[in-house]
Design a protein around this motif. Structure first.
Motif, PDB file in Angstrom:
ATOM      1  N   ALA A   1       1.313   2.150  -8.562  1.00 36.73           N
ATOM      2  CA  ALA A   1       1.419   2.925  -7.323  1.00 36.73           C
ATOM      3  C   ALA A   1       2.873   3.268  -7.021  1.00 36.73           C
ATOM      4  O   ALA A   1       3.179   4.393  -6.595  1.00 36.73           O
ATOM      5  CB  ALA A   1       0.807   2.122  -6.165  1.00 36.73           C
TER       6      ALA A   1
ATOM      7  N   TRP B   1       5.264   6.918   2.038  1.00 38.36           N
ATOM      8  CA  TRP B   1       3.881   6.458   2.016  1.00 38.36           C
ATOM      9  C   TRP B   1       3.536   5.814   0.683  1.00 38.36           C
ATOM     10  O   TRP B   1       2.805   4.815   0.634  1.00 38.36           O
ATOM     11  CB  TRP B   1       2.931   7.613   2.311  1.00 38.36           C
ATOM     12  CG  TRP B   1       2.834   7.955   3.758  1.00 38.36           C
ATOM     13  CD1 TRP B   1       3.366   9.051   4.390  1.00 38.36           C
ATOM     14  CD2 TRP B   1       2.191   7.192   4.783  1.00 38.36           C
ATOM     15  NE1 TRP B   1       3.100   9.015   5.735  1.00 38.36           N
ATOM     16  CE2 TRP B   1       2.368   7.884   6.014  1.00 38.36           C
ATOM     17  CE3 TRP B   1       1.488   5.996   4.784  1.00 38.36           C
ATOM     18  CZ2 TRP B   1       1.869   7.411   7.207  1.00 38.36           C
ATOM     19  CZ3 TRP B   1       0.976   5.518   5.985  1.00 38.36           C
ATOM     20  CH2 TRP B   1       1.169   6.226   7.174  1.00 38.36           C
TER      21      TRP B   1
ATOM     22  N   VAL C   1       2.194   1.983   0.163  1.00 33.42           N
ATOM     23  CA  VAL C   1       0.971   1.608  -0.568  1.00 33.42           C
ATOM     24  C   VAL C   1       1.285   0.540  -1.601  1.00 33.42           C
ATOM     25  O   VAL C   1       0.568  -0.463  -1.726  1.00 33.42           O
ATOM     26  CB  VAL C   1       0.334   2.842  -1.246  1.00 33.42           C
ATOM     27  CG1 VAL C   1      -0.777   2.420  -2.198  1.00 33.42           C
ATOM     28  CG2 VAL C   1      -0.210   3.802  -0.193  1.00 33.42           C
TER      29      VAL C   1
END
Length: 253
Positions: A63, A71, A75
Motif C-alpha cells: 500500500a 491518504w 492506509v
C-alpha cells in the motif's frame, strides 16, 4: 456478550507487563485483547498468528508503494497498526493455550526485524515512485542495510558470550531507572527517545495524520527520524564493540 467482555478483560489484564510503553498500555494491548479473545477458541496457533501479522505487514508495504498521497500513507499506517495487533496477540495467545516456546520468542523477534527492513525499503521505493529520482532507491537500499546491520549487531551483543549473561528476546526493551548524574540523565533521555522512534507503531499514525495539515511528505519525515535513530545506534554499537574487542586487555579478561 457479558462472557465475551469478561474474557477480553481477563486477556488484557493477563497481557499487561510490569514495564511497557504507553502505546501498548492504552492502545495496542486493549485492542489486541479483543483479537485474542476471538482467536482463543479457534485452532490457530501462536506461530500462525505471527505469520498472519507478517502477511498483513507485506500488504501494508504494498500500500505504501502503490497508493500515493497522504491518504495512501494513512492506509499503509493503518495496516501497520493491524499487523502490530497480531504481533501483540501471538504471545498472549501462546500463554493462554500453553504453547509458549523459546523458538517462538526468537521467531517473533526475527519477524519484527524483517518487518522493519521491509518498512524502510518500501518507503524508499514509494518516494522513488512519486518523483522517479534514483537517489530514493539508494535510500531504500541504505535503509534496509541499516536495519539489517543493526539487527545483526543487536543479536551479537545479546549473545551470552559477549554480554556475560543470557538476554532473552524483549529484555533489552525494558525501561531503566533514570540515573542520578546529569550526564546519565541526558543519556537516559536520549535512549528513551531513540526507543520511541524505533518502535514505529507508536508514532507512524501521528506522522500520517500530520501530513493532512502540515506541508510535508509523511514518508520523508518518517524515514529521516526512523533511519536517523538506526544510524546513531549502528555507530554507537559498532564503536562499543571495537573498544571492547580491539583492546589488547580483552584477551586477559
Amino acid at each position: 456478550m457479558a462472557s465475551l467482555i469478561q474474557s477480553i478483560r481477563d486477556v488484557y489484564l493477563a497481557s499487561k507487563k510490569k514495564e511497557d510503553i504507553a502505546w501498548n498500555i492504552y492502545v495496542a494491548r486493549p485492542i489486541a485483547a479483543i483479537l485474542v479473545a476471538l482467536l482463543r477458541p479457534t485452532p490457530l496457533t501462536p506461530n500462525q498468528v505471527t505469520f498472519l501479522g507478517v502477511a498483513i505487514f507485506f500488504v501494508a508495504a504494498a500500500a505504501f508503494i502503490a497508493l500515493p498521497g497522504a491518504w495512501g500513507f494513512l492506509v499503509g499506517a493503518l495496516l501497520v497498526q493491524l499487523s502490530y495487533l497480531f504481533d501483540c496477540a501471538d504471545g498472549q495467545l501462546a500463554r493462554l493455550k500453553s504453547m509458549t516456546s523459546e523458538v517462538g520468542s526468537h521467531l517473533d523477534f526475527l519477524m519484527d526485524e524483517l518487518k522493519a527492513m521491509t518498512l524502510a525499503g518500501a518507503l524508499g521505493v514509494r518516494l522513488w515512485m512519486l518523483d522517479a529520482q534514483p537517489y530514493w532507491l539508494i535510500v531504500a537500499t541504505a535503509g534496509v542495510f541499516l536495519v539489517g546491520a543493526a539487527t545483526s549487531l543487536t543479536n551479537f551483543v545479546r549473545r551470552p558470550e559477549y554480554a556475560g549473561q543470557e538476554i532473552k528476546p524483549g529484555d533489552s526493551a525494558r525501561k531503566r531507572a533514570m540515573p542520578a548524574s546529569l550526564i546519565g540523565k541526558v543519556v537516559w533521555l536520549a535512549e528513551a527517545v531513540a526507543r520511541y522512534f524505533v518502535h514505529y507503531p507508536s508514532w507512524i499514525m501521528w506522522v500520517a495524520l500530520a501530513a493532512f495539515v502540515l506541508p510535508f511528505d509523511a514518508a520523508i519525515v518518517f524515514l529521516v527520524l526512523y533511519l536517523g535513530v538506526y544510524m546513531v545506534y549502528l555507530a554507537r554499537t559498532t564503536l562499543a564493540i571495537l573498544l571492547k574487542l580491539a583492546h589488547p586487555g580483552f584477551y586477559r579478561s
